[in-house]
Motif scaffolding. Structure first.
Motif, PDB file in Angstrom:
ATOM      1  N   GLY A 204      47.411 -54.015  34.237  1.00  0.00           N
ATOM      2  CA  GLY A 204      47.615 -55.409  35.573  1.00  0.00           C
ATOM      3  C   GLY A 204      47.852 -54.534  36.420  1.00  0.00           C
ATOM      4  O   GLY A 204      47.384 -55.333  38.046  1.00  0.00           O
ATOM      5  N   ASP A 205      49.027 -53.270  37.306  1.00  0.00           N
ATOM      6  CA  ASP A 205      49.077 -53.034  38.013  1.00  0.00           C
ATOM      7  C   ASP A 205      47.991 -52.635  38.953  1.00  0.00           C
ATOM      8  O   ASP A 205      47.950 -53.013  40.591  1.00  0.00           O
ATOM      9  CB  ASP A 205      50.336 -51.868  37.950  1.00  0.00           C
ATOM     10  N   GLN A 206      46.970 -51.768  38.126  1.00  0.00           N
ATOM     11  CA  GLN A 206      45.578 -51.893  38.836  1.00  0.00           C
ATOM     12  C   GLN A 206      44.563 -52.683  39.447  1.00  0.00           C
ATOM     13  O   GLN A 206      44.128 -52.815  40.123  1.00  0.00           O
ATOM     14  CB  GLN A 206      45.379 -50.807  38.449  1.00  0.00           C
ATOM     15  N   PHE A 207      44.711 -53.797  38.326  1.00  0.00           N
ATOM     16  CA  PHE A 207      44.493 -54.920  38.960  1.00  0.00           C
ATOM     17  C   PHE A 207      44.754 -55.409  39.933  1.00  0.00           C
ATOM     18  O   PHE A 207      43.219 -56.346  40.838  1.00  0.00           O
ATOM     19  CB  PHE A 207      44.044 -56.057  38.405  1.00  0.00           C
ATOM     20  N   ARG A 208      45.703 -55.350  40.153  1.00  0.00           N
ATOM     21  CA  ARG A 208      46.584 -56.335  41.680  1.00  0.00           C
ATOM     22  C   ARG A 208      45.896 -55.316  43.219  1.00  0.00           C
ATOM     23  O   ARG A 208      46.059 -56.514  43.866  1.00  0.00           O
ATOM     24  CB  ARG A 208      48.556 -56.792  41.189  1.00  0.00           C
ATOM     25  N   ASN A 209      46.383 -54.239  42.454  1.00  0.00           N
ATOM     26  CA  ASN A 209      45.645 -53.377  43.193  1.00  0.00           C
ATOM     27  C   ASN A 209      44.583 -53.446  44.176  1.00  0.00           C
ATOM     28  O   ASN A 209      44.116 -53.894  45.572  1.00  0.00           O
ATOM     29  CB  ASN A 209      45.878 -52.138  43.405  1.00  0.00           C
ATOM     30  N   ALA A 265      33.345 -37.411  45.218  1.00  0.00           N
ATOM     31  CA  ALA A 265      33.730 -38.125  46.862  1.00  0.00           C
ATOM     32  C   ALA A 265      33.643 -39.605  46.070  1.00  0.00           C
ATOM     33  O   ALA A 265      34.711 -40.353  46.602  1.00  0.00           O
ATOM     34  CB  ALA A 265      33.163 -37.973  47.805  1.00  0.00           C
ATOM     35  N   VAL A 266      32.643 -40.017  45.868  1.00  0.00           N
ATOM     36  CA  VAL A 266      32.954 -41.530  44.625  1.00  0.00           C
ATOM     37  C   VAL A 266      33.851 -41.529  44.235  1.00  0.00           C
ATOM     38  O   VAL A 266      35.000 -42.298  44.777  1.00  0.00           O
ATOM     39  CB  VAL A 266      31.874 -42.096  44.658  1.00  0.00           C
ATOM     40  N   GLN A 267      34.903 -40.631  43.106  1.00  0.00           N
ATOM     41  CA  GLN A 267      35.439 -41.389  42.521  1.00  0.00           C
ATOM     42  C   GLN A 267      36.978 -41.177  43.576  1.00  0.00           C
ATOM     43  O   GLN A 267      38.090 -41.954  42.750  1.00  0.00           O
ATOM     44  CB  GLN A 267      35.661 -39.963  40.813  1.00  0.00           C
ATOM     45  N   LYS A 268      37.286 -40.475  44.353  1.00  0.00           N
ATOM     46  CA  LYS A 268      38.666 -39.776  44.752  1.00  0.00           C
ATOM     47  C   LYS A 268      38.397 -41.726  45.259  1.00  0.00           C
ATOM     48  O   LYS A 268      39.293 -41.474  46.251  1.00  0.00           O
ATOM     49  CB  LYS A 268      38.384 -39.019  45.377  1.00  0.00           C
ATOM     50  N   LEU A 269      37.042 -41.887  46.281  1.00  0.00           N
ATOM     51  CA  LEU A 269      37.343 -42.742  47.325  1.00  0.00           C
ATOM     52  C   LEU A 269      37.726 -44.234  45.910  1.00  0.00           C
ATOM     53  O   LEU A 269      38.709 -44.724  46.359  1.00  0.00           O
ATOM     54  CB  LEU A 269      36.492 -43.052  47.796  1.00  0.00           C
ATOM     55  N   THR A 270      37.258 -44.567  45.358  1.00  0.00           N
ATOM     56  CA  THR A 270      37.323 -45.607  44.326  1.00  0.00           C
ATOM     57  C   THR A 270      38.661 -45.619  43.497  1.00  0.00           C
ATOM     58  O   THR A 270      39.536 -46.537  43.234  1.00  0.00           O
ATOM     59  CB  THR A 270      36.117 -46.294  42.922  1.00  0.00           C
ATOM     60  N   GLY A 271      38.229 -44.504  43.276  1.00  0.00           N
ATOM     61  CA  GLY A 271      39.893 -44.113  42.828  1.00  0.00           C
ATOM     62  C   GLY A 271      41.500 -44.953  43.317  1.00  0.00           C
ATOM     63  O   GLY A 271      42.464 -44.715  42.707  1.00  0.00           O
ATOM     64  N   GLY A 272      41.127 -44.954  44.610  1.00  0.00           N
ATOM     65  CA  GLY A 272      42.416 -45.364  45.725  1.00  0.00           C
ATOM     66  C   GLY A 272      42.505 -46.668  45.354  1.00  0.00           C
ATOM     67  O   GLY A 272      43.737 -47.040  46.459  1.00  0.00           O
ATOM     68  N   TRP A 273      41.600 -47.443  45.357  1.00  0.00           N
ATOM     69  CA  TRP A 273      41.865 -48.650  45.077  1.00  0.00           C
ATOM     70  C   TRP A 273      42.920 -49.336  44.166  1.00  0.00           C
ATOM     71  O   TRP A 273      43.342 -50.188  44.190  1.00  0.00           O
ATOM     72  CB  TRP A 273      40.098 -49.155  44.778  1.00  0.00           C
ATOM     73  N   VAL A 274      42.778 -48.674  43.555  1.00  0.00           N
ATOM     74  CA  VAL A 274      43.423 -49.152  42.201  1.00  0.00           C
ATOM     75  C   VAL A 274      44.384 -48.394  41.924  1.00  0.00           C
ATOM     76  O   VAL A 274      45.441 -47.980  41.018  1.00  0.00           O
ATOM     77  CB  VAL A 274      43.468 -48.906  40.654  1.00  0.00           C
ATOM     78  N   ALA A 275      44.986 -47.002  42.528  1.00  0.00           N
ATOM     79  CA  ALA A 275      46.250 -46.760  42.636  1.00  0.00           C
ATOM     80  C   ALA A 275      47.670 -46.884  42.895  1.00  0.00           C
ATOM     81  O   ALA A 275      47.334 -47.863  44.402  1.00  0.00           O
ATOM     82  CB  ALA A 275      46.030 -45.127  43.935  1.00  0.00           C
TER      83      ALA A 275
END
Length: 275
Positions: A204-209, A265-275
């Motif tokens: 839930g938290d990751q989805f809201r982010n 590089a992609v994992q670092k970028l998109t991981g920041g979207w849900v952190a």
């Protein structure tokens, strides 16, 4: 000789803008959509632009052979196919249904496959153009977009594989990769936001982010007309590129992936979207 363009998904957005711009550029434009009751906006745009369109019903998830045959019977040729019809889908695999994955693939991938298969003989006959609107999501996998990105990855893989063979028969193949385009994101994917967040359970938290970040990106999005200009350029350039991004942002985003051999590089970028 009037060139004929067949464009799918023209009731709104990119498809509508592409149909009008193609007609203004002199193409006899066959503009298709699943539900002709939604054609009012397209007809109004065509009238405002002073162009005529041949508007027809076409559901890309059903057999399109009768529509293709009718277009060829009426116009004698197809010079350009623009595979634009598609649908967004948001969800993560643990909580999504396999049926939703299948539906997303049917619209975004198999619809492209079956229409391309039917139109290729006509494109070979005219030395035509095969243009498919994919997404930056066809290059970069994104959280909560597993089904959608899987379908767009599949389209890109198909077209990248087909392109050299088609080129050897005079057909130029291009994929168009937009980022965010100015549409209403939540409405476009049929999402009840609070219900979806509540149903996301441990995510839930990751989805809201994710939704917050995505809606911000849509607030500064390209217009459909801007993307349609890129499509028209691919239709008319003597030697269009295979992979065409529609903005500097899209160039940078896809470029990160294409240079990212180990995926970090992609994992670092998109991981920041849900952190």
């Amino acid at each position: 000789m009037t060139r004929v363009a067949l464009i799918t998904g023209t009731s709104s957005g990119i498809g509508l803008a592409a149909a009008v711009q193609a007609a203004k550029a002199g193409y006899r434009t066959v503009a298709t959509m699943r539900d002709l009751s939604r054609a009012g906006k397209l007809r109004a745009a065509a009238a405002e632009a002073g162009v005529e369109l041949d508007i027809r019903a076409l559901d890309v998830t059903e057999d399109p052979s009768a529509v293709v045959a009718a277009v060829l019977a009426d116009h004698g040729r197809i010079d350009v196919l623009v595979n634009n019809a598609g649908a967004g889908h948001v969800g993560t695999v643990e909580q999504d249904s396999v049926e939703n994955f299948r539906k997303t693939m049917e619209v975004n991938f198999f619809g492209v496959v079956q229409l391309t298969k039917l139109v290729m003989p006509a494109l070979r006959a005219t030395g035509g153009r095969l243009i498919t609107v994919t997404s930056v999501g066809g290059i970069v996998g994104q959280p909560f977009n597993e089904a959608y990105c899987a379908a767009k990855f599949a389209v890109e893989g198909m077209m990248e594989s087909l392109a050299p063979l088609a080129e050897s028969h005079g057909v130029k193949v291009s994929v168009i990769e937009p980022g965010a385009v100015a549409t209403e994101f939540v409405n476009n994917v049929g999402l009840d936001l609070e219900t979806a967040i509540a149903a996301a359970g441990p995510y839930g938290d990751q989805f809201r982010n994710y939704v917050s970040r995505t809606m911000q990106s849509f607030s500064a999005a390209q217009t459909p007309d801007e993307v349609a200009e890129v499509i028209l350029k691919a239709m008319t350039d003597e030697s269009p590129a295979f992979r065409i991004q529609t903005s500097q942002w899209a160039e940078g985003f896809t470029g990160l992936k294409l240079a990212d051999q180990d995926g970090s590089a992609v994992q670092k970028l998109t991981g920041g979207w849900v952190a």
